[in-house]
Scaffold this motif. Structure first.
Motif, mmCIF file in Angstrom:
data_model
loop_
_atom_site.group_PDB
_atom_site.id
_atom_site.type_symbol
_atom_site.label_atom_id
_atom_site.label_comp_id
_atom_site.label_asym_id
_atom_site.label_seq_id
_atom_site.Cartn_x
_atom_site.Cartn_y
_atom_site.Cartn_z
ATOM 1 N N UNK A 99 0.830 -1.209 0.000
ATOM 2 C CA UNK A 99 0.000 0.000 0.000
ATOM 3 C C UNK A 99 0.862 1.256 0.000
ATOM 4 N N UNK A 100 1.954 1.238 0.763
ATOM 5 C CA UNK A 100 2.882 2.362 0.799
ATOM 6 C C UNK A 100 3.486 2.593 -0.581
ATOM 7 N N UNK A 101 3.891 1.524 -1.233
ATOM 8 C CA UNK A 101 4.474 1.606 -2.580
ATOM 9 C C UNK A 101 3.481 2.246 -3.559
ATOM 10 N N UNK A 102 2.229 1.838 -3.492
ATOM 11 C CA UNK A 102 1.198 2.380 -4.384
ATOM 12 C C UNK A 102 0.992 3.877 -4.137
ATOM 13 N N UNK A 103 0.982 4.262 -2.873
ATOM 14 C CA UNK A 103 0.774 5.654 -2.528
ATOM 15 C C UNK A 103 1.914 6.531 -3.038
ATOM 16 N N UNK A 104 3.154 6.083 -2.848
ATOM 17 C CA UNK A 104 4.312 6.845 -3.298
ATOM 18 C C UNK A 104 4.305 6.983 -4.820
ATOM 19 N N UNK A 105 4.008 5.901 -5.520
ATOM 20 C CA UNK A 105 3.961 5.954 -6.984
ATOM 21 C C UNK A 105 2.865 6.895 -7.472
ATOM 22 N N UNK A 106 1.735 6.912 -6.779
ATOM 23 C CA UNK A 106 0.643 7.812 -7.153
ATOM 24 C C UNK A 106 1.086 9.269 -7.067
ATOM 25 N N UNK A 107 1.798 9.603 -5.992
ATOM 26 C CA UNK A 107 2.278 10.971 -5.808
ATOM 27 C C UNK A 107 3.258 11.352 -6.903
ATOM 28 N N UNK A 108 4.214 10.483 -7.171
ATOM 29 C CA UNK A 108 5.248 10.788 -8.157
ATOM 30 C C UNK A 108 4.672 10.886 -9.570
ATOM 31 N N UNK A 109 3.751 9.995 -9.892
ATOM 32 C CA UNK A 109 3.127 10.034 -11.215
ATOM 33 C C UNK A 109 2.288 11.293 -11.393
ATOM 34 N N UNK A 110 1.598 11.714 -10.336
ATOM 35 C CA UNK A 110 0.767 12.911 -10.404
ATOM 36 C C UNK A 110 1.590 14.157 -10.683
ATOM 37 N N UNK A 111 2.870 14.116 -10.326
ATOM 38 C CA UNK A 111 3.749 15.261 -10.559
ATOM 39 C C UNK A 111 4.504 15.166 -11.883
ATOM 40 N N UNK A 112 4.200 14.143 -12.657
ATOM 41 C CA UNK A 112 4.774 14.034 -13.992
ATOM 42 C C UNK A 112 6.205 13.541 -14.039
ATOM 43 N N UNK A 113 6.669 12.873 -12.994
ATOM 44 C CA UNK A 113 8.041 12.360 -13.008
ATOM 45 C C UNK A 113 8.159 11.199 -13.999
ATOM 46 N N UNK A 114 9.341 11.056 -14.563
ATOM 47 C CA UNK A 114 9.620 9.974 -15.506
ATOM 48 C C UNK A 114 9.384 8.629 -14.828
ATOM 49 N N UNK A 115 8.924 7.658 -15.604
ATOM 50 C CA UNK A 115 8.589 6.347 -15.054
ATOM 51 C C UNK A 115 9.740 5.724 -14.279
ATOM 52 N N UNK A 116 10.953 5.818 -14.810
ATOM 53 C CA UNK A 116 12.107 5.244 -14.106
ATOM 54 C C UNK A 116 12.368 5.961 -12.781
ATOM 55 N N UNK A 117 12.124 7.258 -12.788
ATOM 56 C CA UNK A 117 12.302 8.048 -11.578
ATOM 57 C C UNK A 117 11.285 7.616 -10.509
ATOM 58 N N UNK A 118 10.051 7.429 -10.947
ATOM 59 C CA UNK A 118 8.996 6.992 -10.038
ATOM 60 C C UNK A 118 9.353 5.643 -9.419
ATOM 61 N N UNK A 119 9.802 4.714 -10.253
ATOM 62 C CA UNK A 119 10.147 3.371 -9.777
ATOM 63 C C UNK A 119 11.290 3.409 -8.774
ATOM 64 N N UNK A 120 12.296 4.224 -9.047
ATOM 65 C CA UNK A 120 13.459 4.275 -8.156
ATOM 66 C C UNK A 120 13.124 4.908 -6.811
ATOM 67 N N UNK A 121 12.343 5.987 -6.813
ATOM 68 C CA UNK A 121 11.981 6.638 -5.555
ATOM 69 C C UNK A 121 11.107 5.706 -4.715
ATOM 70 N N UNK A 122 10.146 5.056 -5.357
ATOM 71 C CA UNK A 122 9.309 4.088 -4.641
ATOM 72 C C UNK A 122 10.160 2.937 -4.115
ATOM 73 N N UNK A 123 11.171 2.550 -4.894
ATOM 74 C CA UNK A 123 12.063 1.469 -4.469
ATOM 75 C C UNK A 123 12.854 1.820 -3.226
ATOM 76 N N UNK A 124 13.303 3.063 -3.115
ATOM 77 C CA UNK A 124 14.023 3.513 -1.927
ATOM 78 C C UNK A 124 13.124 3.401 -0.692
ATOM 79 N N UNK A 125 11.904 3.890 -0.839
ATOM 80 C CA UNK A 125 10.965 3.877 0.282
ATOM 81 C C UNK A 125 10.641 2.451 0.714
#
Length: 231
Positions: A73-99
């Motif tokens: 659930x945490x992973x989904x929430x973080x990805x939702x935030x990053x995608x909403x801000x228009x970050x590149x897909x790889x960027x979204x995946x890496x930030x969610x991966x850190x969390x």
């Protein structure tokens, strides 16, 4: 243990500090005696009944993860935030991966609850667009977890090895890459990233190639990570 609400120099500071803690759901998750100390020292009804702006596309408030399902659930929430801000897909995946790596590490290795918070900040005149990540647990901490499994000269070197090598308390399970991967991903995307860790009795800043000791104080239960990545 004596608990008190934060001290502040003026009314604006009080609104900023306590208001932010309440907005981040801190008072919903903290021990009851901590919440009572806030209510004793401040008129908390002002905060409890104010209107909250919807922030789910830039903020994941303080939450508790106790299991793999919570981390999903945490992973989904973080990805939702990053995608909403228009970050590149790889960027979204890496930030969610850190969390999720830090959260998973807390739940699996420390066998305690993981507390996390993630917030996106838009670009300002003084700061670039960035994401701030805070993760903590109440486990044994890096020093106590590793000191019987590696060679070291002092406790600071244990923390350094935990971050920069594959040091692990479970070598038979081929572990120890998690924190190394988190550090690498953090600085691969943002060479000027800020990466801090507090554990045992010390606070550090992690750079791409070294560990900087910031302060030594009282013993701290668990491990606290704070990362700011410019995006």
């Amino acid at each position: 243990m004596k608990t008190e609400s934060p001290e502040y120099d003026n009314e604006n500071d009080r609104m900023d500090i306590i208001g932010y803690l309440e907005r981040m759901n801190f008072l919903q998750l903290c021990p009851s005696n901590v919440k009572e100390s806030f209510e004793f020292s401040n008129n908390m009804e002002t905060y409890y009944h104010r209107n909250r702006n919807k922030k789910d596309e830039e903020l994941d408030e303080v939450r508790v993860s106790k299991s793999d399902l919570d981390i999903i659930d945490l992973d989904k929430s973080v990805k939702k935030i990053m995608k909403a801000k228009g970050l590149h897909r790889n960027r979204v995946t890496d930030i969610a991966g850190i969390v999720t790596e830090l959260a998973q590490n807390s739940v699996e290795h420390t066998e305690t609850d993981c507390y996390s918070c993630v917030q996106y900040y838009k670009k300002t005149n003084t700061r670039p667009e960035r994401v701030a990540i805070a993760i903590c647990d109440t486990g044994r901490g890096l020093v106590k977890s590793l000191r019987n499994h590696i060679a070291y000269k002092n406790y600071h070197q244990i923390v350094e090895k935990a971050i920069f090598t594959r040091a692990t308390s479970k070598p038979e399970e081929d572990r120890g890459k998690g924190l190394m991967d988190v550090k690498q991903t953090t600085f691969d995307w943002s060479s000027d990233a800020e990466f801090y860790v507090r554990t045992h009795d010390s606070a550090y800043r992690i750079h791409n190639d070294k560990l900087e000791l910031l302060d030594v104080g009282k013993y701290f239960y668990g491990t606290y990570y704070y990362i700011v990545i410019n995006v």
